[in-house]
Design a protein around this motif. Structure first.
Motif, PDB file in Angstrom:
ATOM      1  N   PRO A  23       9.660 -35.422  -5.653  1.00  0.00           N
ATOM      2  CA  PRO A  23       8.519 -35.994  -6.401  1.00  0.00           C
ATOM      3  C   PRO A  23       8.090 -35.133  -7.592  1.00  0.00           C
ATOM      4  CG  PRO A  23       8.139 -36.160  -4.054  1.00  0.00           C
ATOM      5  CD  PRO A  23       9.389 -35.336  -4.222  1.00  0.00           C
ATOM      6  N   VAL A  24       7.920 -35.814  -8.712  1.00  0.00           N
ATOM      7  CA  VAL A  24       7.539 -35.173  -9.969  1.00  0.00           C
ATOM      8  C   VAL A  24       6.298 -35.884 -10.512  1.00  0.00           C
ATOM      9  CG1 VAL A  24       8.266 -34.737 -12.355  1.00  0.00           C
ATOM     10  CG2 VAL A  24       9.935 -34.606 -10.500  1.00  0.00           C
ATOM     11  N   CYS A  25       5.309 -35.110 -10.935  1.00  0.00           N
ATOM     12  CA  CYS A  25       4.119 -35.689 -11.552  1.00  0.00           C
ATOM     13  C   CYS A  25       4.467 -36.133 -12.971  1.00  0.00           C
ATOM     14  CB  CYS A  25       2.992 -34.670 -11.577  1.00  0.00           C
ATOM     15  SG  CYS A  25       1.439 -35.361 -12.182  1.00  0.00           S
ATOM     16  N   MET A  26       4.184 -37.400 -13.269  1.00  0.00           N
ATOM     17  CA  MET A  26       4.570 -37.963 -14.558  1.00  0.00           C
ATOM     18  C   MET A  26       3.436 -37.898 -15.591  1.00  0.00           C
ATOM     19  SD  MET A  26       7.691 -38.660 -14.027  1.00  0.00           S
ATOM     20  CE  MET A  26       8.163 -39.641 -15.431  1.00  0.00           C
ATOM     21  N   TYR A  27       2.201 -37.769 -15.131  1.00  0.00           N
ATOM     22  CA  TYR A  27       1.045 -37.707 -16.034  1.00  0.00           C
ATOM     23  C   TYR A  27       0.139 -36.577 -15.561  1.00  0.00           C
ATOM     24  CZ  TYR A  27       2.677 -42.364 -17.287  1.00  0.00           C
ATOM     25  OH  TYR A  27       3.451 -43.415 -17.686  1.00  0.00           O
ATOM     26  N   TYR A  28      -0.477 -35.881 -16.511  1.00  0.00           N
ATOM     27  CA  TYR A  28      -1.317 -34.744 -16.189  1.00  0.00           C
ATOM     28  C   TYR A  28      -2.740 -34.979 -16.653  1.00  0.00           C
ATOM     29  CZ  TYR A  28       3.105 -32.514 -15.185  1.00  0.00           C
ATOM     30  OH  TYR A  28       4.328 -32.231 -14.658  1.00  0.00           O
ATOM     31  N   ASP A  29      -3.671 -34.189 -16.090  1.00  0.00           N
ATOM     32  CA  ASP A  29      -5.097 -34.333 -16.394  1.00  0.00           C
ATOM     33  C   ASP A  29      -5.427 -34.072 -17.858  1.00  0.00           C
ATOM     34  OD1 ASP A  29      -5.644 -34.965 -13.794  1.00  0.00           O
ATOM     35  OD2 ASP A  29      -6.150 -32.908 -13.213  1.00  0.00           O
ATOM     36  N   ASP A  30      -4.627 -33.270 -18.528  1.00  0.00           N
ATOM     37  CA  ASP A  30      -4.957 -32.892 -19.897  1.00  0.00           C
ATOM     38  C   ASP A  30      -4.605 -33.975 -20.921  1.00  0.00           C
ATOM     39  OD1 ASP A  30      -2.242 -32.647 -19.680  1.00  0.00           O
ATOM     40  OD2 ASP A  30      -2.129 -30.658 -20.606  1.00  0.00           O
ATOM     41  N   GLU A  31      -4.067 -35.090 -20.465  1.00  0.00           N
ATOM     42  CA  GLU A  31      -3.754 -36.181 -21.384  1.00  0.00           C
ATOM     43  C   GLU A  31      -5.024 -36.984 -21.647  1.00  0.00           C
ATOM     44  OE1 GLU A  31      -0.250 -38.448 -20.541  1.00  0.00           O
ATOM     45  OE2 GLU A  31       0.697 -36.755 -19.552  1.00  0.00           O
ATOM     46  N   ASP A  32      -5.552 -36.872 -22.874  1.00  0.00           N
ATOM     47  CA  ASP A  32      -6.818 -37.505 -23.220  1.00  0.00           C
ATOM     48  C   ASP A  32      -6.733 -39.023 -23.303  1.00  0.00           C
ATOM     49  OD1 ASP A  32      -7.994 -35.012 -23.397  1.00  0.00           O
ATOM     50  OD2 ASP A  32      -7.536 -34.809 -25.537  1.00  0.00           O
ATOM     51  N   THR A  33      -5.571 -39.540 -23.579  1.00  0.00           N
ATOM     52  CA  THR A  33      -5.451 -40.986 -23.789  1.00  0.00           C
ATOM     53  C   THR A  33      -5.407 -41.784 -22.497  1.00  0.00           C
ATOM     54  OG1 THR A  33      -3.036 -40.829 -23.827  1.00  0.00           O
ATOM     55  CG2 THR A  33      -4.197 -40.628 -25.941  1.00  0.00           C
ATOM     56  N   LEU A  34      -5.295 -41.116 -21.361  1.00  0.00           N
ATOM     57  CA  LEU A  34      -5.126 -41.811 -20.095  1.00  0.00           C
ATOM     58  C   LEU A  34      -6.326 -41.572 -19.193  1.00  0.00           C
ATOM     59  CD1 LEU A  34      -2.815 -43.536 -19.037  1.00  0.00           C
ATOM     60  CD2 LEU A  34      -1.919 -41.535 -17.892  1.00  0.00           C
ATOM     61  N   ASP A  35      -6.975 -42.651 -18.766  1.00  0.00           N
ATOM     62  CA  ASP A  35      -8.127 -42.569 -17.881  1.00  0.00           C
ATOM     63  C   ASP A  35      -7.743 -43.189 -16.543  1.00  0.00           C
ATOM     64  OD1 ASP A  35     -10.679 -42.155 -16.933  1.00  0.00           O
ATOM     65  OD2 ASP A  35     -11.517 -43.928 -17.907  1.00  0.00           O
ATOM     66  N   ILE A  36      -7.485 -42.344 -15.532  1.00  0.00           N
ATOM     67  CA  ILE A  36      -7.073 -42.797 -14.210  1.00  0.00           C
ATOM     68  C   ILE A  36      -8.324 -43.166 -13.411  1.00  0.00           C
ATOM     69  CG2 ILE A  36      -5.852 -42.186 -12.080  1.00  0.00           C
ATOM     70  CD1 ILE A  36      -4.035 -42.205 -14.505  1.00  0.00           C
ATOM     71  N   VAL A  37      -8.380 -44.414 -12.944  1.00  0.00           N
ATOM     72  CA  VAL A  37      -9.547 -44.863 -12.190  1.00  0.00           C
ATOM     73  C   VAL A  37      -9.256 -45.055 -10.708  1.00  0.00           C
ATOM     74  CG1 VAL A  37     -10.692 -45.906 -14.178  1.00  0.00           C
ATOM     75  CG2 VAL A  37      -9.111 -47.270 -12.811  1.00  0.00           C
ATOM     76  N   ALA A  38      -7.991 -45.168 -10.323  1.00  0.00           N
ATOM     77  CA  ALA A  38      -7.636 -45.330  -8.909  1.00  0.00           C
ATOM     78  C   ALA A  38      -6.212 -44.836  -8.695  1.00  0.00           C
ATOM     79  CB  ALA A  38      -7.739 -46.793  -8.499  1.00  0.00           C
ATOM     80  N   VAL A  39      -5.991 -44.256  -7.520  1.00  0.00           N
ATOM     81  CA  VAL A  39      -4.658 -43.791  -7.137  1.00  0.00           C
ATOM     82  C   VAL A  39      -4.378 -44.315  -5.735  1.00  0.00           C
ATOM     83  CG1 VAL A  39      -3.198 -41.770  -6.696  1.00  0.00           C
ATOM     84  CG2 VAL A  39      -4.867 -41.712  -8.549  1.00  0.00           C
ATOM     85  N   SER A  40      -3.183 -44.781  -5.520  1.00  0.00           N
ATOM     86  CA  SER A  40      -2.778 -45.319  -4.227  1.00  0.00           C
ATOM     87  C   SER A  40      -2.833 -44.233  -3.155  1.00  0.00           C
ATOM     88  CB  SER A  40      -1.361 -45.882  -4.331  1.00  0.00           C
ATOM     89  OG  SER A  40      -0.889 -46.276  -3.080  1.00  0.00           O
ATOM     90  N   ASP A  41      -3.186 -44.635  -1.944  1.00  0.00           N
ATOM     91  CA  ASP A  41      -3.201 -43.697  -0.818  1.00  0.00           C
ATOM     92  C   ASP A  41      -1.800 -43.386  -0.315  1.00  0.00           C
ATOM     93  OD1 ASP A  41      -5.978 -43.598  -0.842  1.00  0.00           O
ATOM     94  OD2 ASP A  41      -6.156 -45.290   0.544  1.00  0.00           O
ATOM     95  N   THR A  42      -0.890 -44.311  -0.538  1.00  0.00           N
ATOM     96  CA  THR A  42       0.467 -44.145  -0.015  1.00  0.00           C
ATOM     97  C   THR A  42       1.501 -44.329  -1.126  1.00  0.00           C
ATOM     98  OG1 THR A  42       0.631 -46.480   0.547  1.00  0.00           O
ATOM     99  CG2 THR A  42      -0.166 -45.001   2.272  1.00  0.00           C
TER     100      THR A  42
END
Length: 132
Positions: A23-42
């Motif tokens: 598993p590789v993280c494809m998006y990081y917190d420092d990306e200003d253009t992306l606002d993550i509002v929900a993440v799957s539990d599984t």
């Protein structure tokens, strides 16, 4: 024997090679253009099998990319639009002159607001250079 799963005259598929990307993280917190509002539990997982006539690196890359596209369609059914984490395993089988490619693709879906960035290629596709 009550059940016969394989004809006696058929040779079994043998594993030729296998490559795995953890598993590789494809998006990081420092990306200003992306606002993550929900993440799957599984994680969402899919296994995709391709009978390949001409086994080459392009066919392997296409199998991984197609598998990813199918997985993205699956997470969209759950109201997610990006994959935060991605991993995959590619296995090549041979039976006589026939080849089969199996791709197991997994990812953690997330819902992002705003303009989505350009979809990057699947992670670590260069490991396929070691195959064949």
């Amino acid at each position: 024997m009550l059940f016969k799963f394989r004809r006696q005259w058929e040779a079994p598929w043998e594993v030729v090679d296998s490559k795995t990307v953890s598993p590789v993280c494809m998006y990081y917190d420092d990306e200003d253009t992306l606002d993550i509002v929900a993440v799957s539990d599984t994680d969402t997982r899919g296994t995709y099998v391709f009978d390949v006539k001409n086994l080459n690196r392009t066919a392997l890359r296409n199998a991984v990319v197609f598998s990813r596209q199918q997985l993205i369609q699956e997470i969209e059914k759950k109201d997610f639009n990006i994959l935060m984490l991605e991993s995959w395993r590619l296995t090549i089988f041979r039976r006589g002159k026939s080849h089969r490619v199996e791709v197991q693709y997994a990812g953690k879906g997330a819902q992002a607001l705003g303009k989505l960035p350009h979809l990057p290629p699947p992670p670590f596709m260069d490991v396929l250079q070691e195959v064949l």
